[in-house]
Write an enzyme that holds these catalytic residues in place. Structure first.
Site, short mmCIF file in Angstrom:
data_model
loop_
_atom_site.label_atom_id
_atom_site.label_comp_id
_atom_site.label_asym_id
_atom_site.label_seq_id
_atom_site.Cartn_x
_atom_site.Cartn_y
_atom_site.Cartn_z
N SER A 84 0.86 -1.17 0.00
CA SER A 84 0.00 0.00 0.00
C SER A 84 0.90 1.23 0.00
O SER A 84 1.69 1.42 0.92
CB SER A 84 -0.89 -0.03 1.25
OG SER A 84 -1.65 1.17 1.34
N LYS B 87 -0.87 -0.95 -4.57
CA LYS B 87 -2.10 -0.20 -4.27
C LYS B 87 -1.68 1.23 -3.98
O LYS B 87 -0.77 1.45 -3.18
CB LYS B 87 -2.79 -0.83 -3.05
CG LYS B 87 -3.70 0.08 -2.23
CD LYS B 87 -4.47 -0.72 -1.20
CE LYS B 87 -4.68 0.03 0.10
NZ LYS B 87 -5.39 -0.80 1.10
N LYS C 219 -2.86 5.10 -2.76
CA LYS C 219 -3.90 5.86 -2.08
C LYS C 219 -4.29 7.04 -2.96
O LYS C 219 -3.43 7.67 -3.58
CB LYS C 219 -3.36 6.38 -0.74
CG LYS C 219 -3.05 5.27 0.27
CD LYS C 219 -4.32 4.65 0.82
CE LYS C 219 -4.02 3.72 1.99
NZ LYS C 219 -5.27 3.15 2.55
N ASP D 21 -7.07 3.03 -3.43
CA ASP D 21 -7.83 3.07 -2.18
C ASP D 21 -8.13 4.52 -1.82
O ASP D 21 -7.22 5.32 -1.63
CB ASP D 21 -7.01 2.40 -1.06
CG ASP D 21 -7.79 2.27 0.25
OD1 ASP D 21 -8.97 2.69 0.29
OD2 ASP D 21 -7.21 1.75 1.23
N ASN E 151 -10.18 5.50 0.85
CA ASN E 151 -10.50 5.71 2.27
C ASN E 151 -11.65 6.71 2.46
O ASN E 151 -11.52 7.69 3.21
CB ASN E 151 -9.26 6.15 3.05
CG ASN E 151 -8.27 5.01 3.28
OD1 ASN E 151 -7.18 5.00 2.70
ND2 ASN E 151 -8.66 4.02 4.07
N GLU F 244 -11.07 0.71 -3.95
CA GLU F 244 -11.38 0.37 -2.55
C GLU F 244 -12.02 1.56 -1.84
O GLU F 244 -11.48 2.66 -1.86
CB GLU F 244 -10.07 -0.04 -1.86
CG GLU F 244 -10.19 -0.44 -0.40
CD GLU F 244 -8.84 -0.85 0.19
OE1 GLU F 244 -7.86 -1.03 -0.58
OE2 GLU F 244 -8.76 -0.99 1.43
N ASP G 255 -13.79 -1.77 2.34
CA ASP G 255 -12.89 -1.93 3.49
C ASP G 255 -13.66 -1.44 4.72
O ASP G 255 -14.32 -2.23 5.42
CB ASP G 255 -11.60 -1.14 3.23
CG ASP G 255 -10.65 -1.07 4.42
OD1 ASP G 255 -10.99 -1.58 5.50
OD2 ASP G 255 -9.55 -0.47 4.29
N LYS H 72 -10.01 -7.30 7.21
CA LYS H 72 -9.07 -6.91 8.27
C LYS H 72 -9.63 -7.43 9.58
O LYS H 72 -10.75 -7.08 9.95
CB LYS H 72 -8.95 -5.38 8.38
CG LYS H 72 -8.25 -4.70 7.24
CD LYS H 72 -8.21 -3.19 7.47
CE LYS H 72 -7.55 -2.50 6.30
NZ LYS H 72 -7.70 -1.02 6.38
N GLY I 50 -4.40 -4.40 5.74
CA GLY I 50 -3.43 -4.18 6.81
C GLY I 50 -3.71 -2.90 7.55
O GLY I 50 -4.43 -2.03 7.05
O1 OSB Z 1 -7.35 1.63 4.15
O2 OSB Z 1 -6.20 -0.13 3.91
C1 OSB Z 1 -6.39 0.96 4.46
C2 OSB Z 1 -3.46 1.77 6.74
C3 OSB Z 1 -4.12 2.34 7.80
C4 OSB Z 1 -5.47 2.49 7.75
C5 OSB Z 1 -6.18 2.06 6.64
C6 OSB Z 1 -5.53 1.46 5.58
C7 OSB Z 1 -4.14 1.36 5.62
C8 OSB Z 1 -3.35 0.84 4.52
C9 OSB Z 1 -2.00 0.22 4.87
O3 OSB Z 1 -3.65 0.93 3.37
C10 OSB Z 1 -2.08 -1.24 4.80
C11 OSB Z 1 -0.85 -1.89 5.36
O4 OSB Z 1 -0.78 -2.15 6.57
O5 OSB Z 1 0.04 -2.18 4.57
MG MG Z 2 -8.44 0.56 2.74
#
Ligand code: OSB
Ligand code: MG
Length: 377
Positions: free
Chosen positions: A144, A170, A172, A197, A199, A222, A247, A271, A299
């Site tokens: 990520s 991936k 962000k 992703d 978020n 995502e 997610d 997760k 993660g």
């Molecule tokens: O949205 O997947 C997510 C890290 C913190 C909070 C949310 C996310 C993430 C990551 C990192 O994308 C994933 C990782 O631990 O490699």
């Molecule tokens: Mg995510």
């Protein structure tokens, strides 16, 4: 293949909680903020048969979800741990039912459950992977990548991860840092396995921007919308050619079932922290597998404790897409386990030792501890 999912009871003496501050190798930026130090709670279950280790994966601020580290510490010490300590013996699959009356706080519950599960499995000399139903001895490793200064910097960061051997990227995204960033990575590296992703940074009014991403042949997009935008996600999914993955919205196996029934997602990020534990995570896996919906392991910048457990989870048969199960070195120069996860040919090994299968580096644990409490029966 027989899958044994019952573990022995443990005689609980107490819990030790520690808040750790672990520096990150580089700041990690998402649509909701930037993190430079991982603030995390490490749980140690103290039992008559030995210790077990878990991790509460909250972040410092309630920006990814409503949970945050100080809140998790408070609810764990004030409510969750006292409820567990009322029981003289406890099996891992009894942790969630005992904690069920307390609403929410799933990451806190998951960390406590993992510590009990680890203690129980260590006492039986069984691995978490075996217990959960792992069918692989290593899992493909995706990475990520946080939002960088500009698309050119993103390309250089992605190049380094590809050189290390990560098999899926991936990135962000957020409004204003979506189409151009994705185009830059596609232009630089061609047909690599790529996904984005958001978020929760968009609304349905942004659908025109999100449909622009269709031309990049992404594996998935995502969580574009808010956690509870379950109907809007279904509406958006119908407008996108790119598979929509949830997610934040998938907070339980019930939420997963609802999302699938509504057509809100065609892929699910699992997760354990977000759904309240590894045992509930397996239930999400099972129902997605029954529905032929691909899943992958997400993660939360786990330490070596959660990273080992995630590798075990990601080895279940329904995890058909590479997860955010990266090497420890992606986030940490120094981890708190003696054998941090490493990347071997683009994969991370599933630990085979008892419990989570990794041992705690006691001096690293001490060095990163900023707060500690022991609660006994
Ligand atoms: O949205 O997947 C997510 C890290 C913190 C909070 C949310 C996310 C993430 C990551 C990192 O994308 C994933 C990782 O631990 O490699
Ligand atoms: Mg995510």
């Amino acid at each position: 293949m027989p899958i044994a999912r019952n573990a022995a009871s443990v005689a609980l003496d107490g819990f030790e909680l520690r808040t750790l501050h672990i520096p990150l190798v580089s700041p990690f930026t998402t649509s909701f903020g930037t993190e430079s130090v991982r603030e995390v709670i490490v749980v140690r279950a103290l039992t008559a048969d030995g210790d077990g280790w878990g991790e509460i994966v909250t972040q410092n601020a309630p920006l990814y979800s409503s949970e945050y580290t100080h809140g998790a510490w408070d609810v764990a010490t004030r409510w969750l741990i006292p409820a567990l300590l009322e029981r003289h013996t406890l099996a891992p699959d009894e942790v969630a039912p005992v904690l069920e009356p307390f609403i929410g706080h799933r990451m806190a519950k998951a960390g406590l459950e993992l510590a009990v599960l680890d203690a129980a499995l260590r006492s039986e000399d069984r691995s978490l992977g075996e217990h959960l139903g792992a069918v692989r001895d290593r899992v493909p490793s995706g990475v990520s990548v946080g939002i960088q200064r500009d698309p050119a910097a993103l390309v250089e960061t992605v190049r380094d991860y590809l050189d290390e051997g990560y098999v899926r990227i991936k990135i962000k995204i957020k409004p204003g840092r979506d189409v151009d960033d994705t185009a830059a990575v596609r232009d630089a590296f061609g047909a690599i396995p790529l996904q984005v992703d958001a978020n929760s940074a968009y609304t349905l009014a942004d659908a025109h921007t999100l449909t622009e991403l269709d031309r990049f042949d992404l594996l998935l997009i995502e969580q574009p919308l808010q956690e509870d935008d379950i109907v809007d996600h279904a509406t958006l999914a119908r407008q996108l050619r790119t598979p929509l993955c949830l997610d934040e919205s998938i907070v339980s196996s019930k939420a997963a079932a609802d999302a699938l029934a509504l057509g809100s997602a065609s892929v699910v990020n699992i997760k354990a922290g977000r759904v309240g534990g590894y045992l509930e995570a397996v239930r999400v896996h099972d129902l997605c597998r029954d529905a032929s919906v691909p899943v992958w392991c997400g993660g939360m910048l786990e330490t070596g404790i959660g990273r080992a457990a995630n590798a075990a989870l990601a080895a279940l048969p329904g995890f058909t897409l590479p997860g955010d199960v990266s090497a420890s070195s992606r986030f940490y120069a120094r981890d708190i386990v003696t054998e941090p996860a490493v990347l071997e040919d683009g994969h991370v090994r599933v630990p085979t030792g008892p419990g989570i299968g990794v041992d705690i580096d006691r001096s690293a644990l001490e060095d990163f501890t900023v707060k500690k409490v022991v609660l006994r029966r």
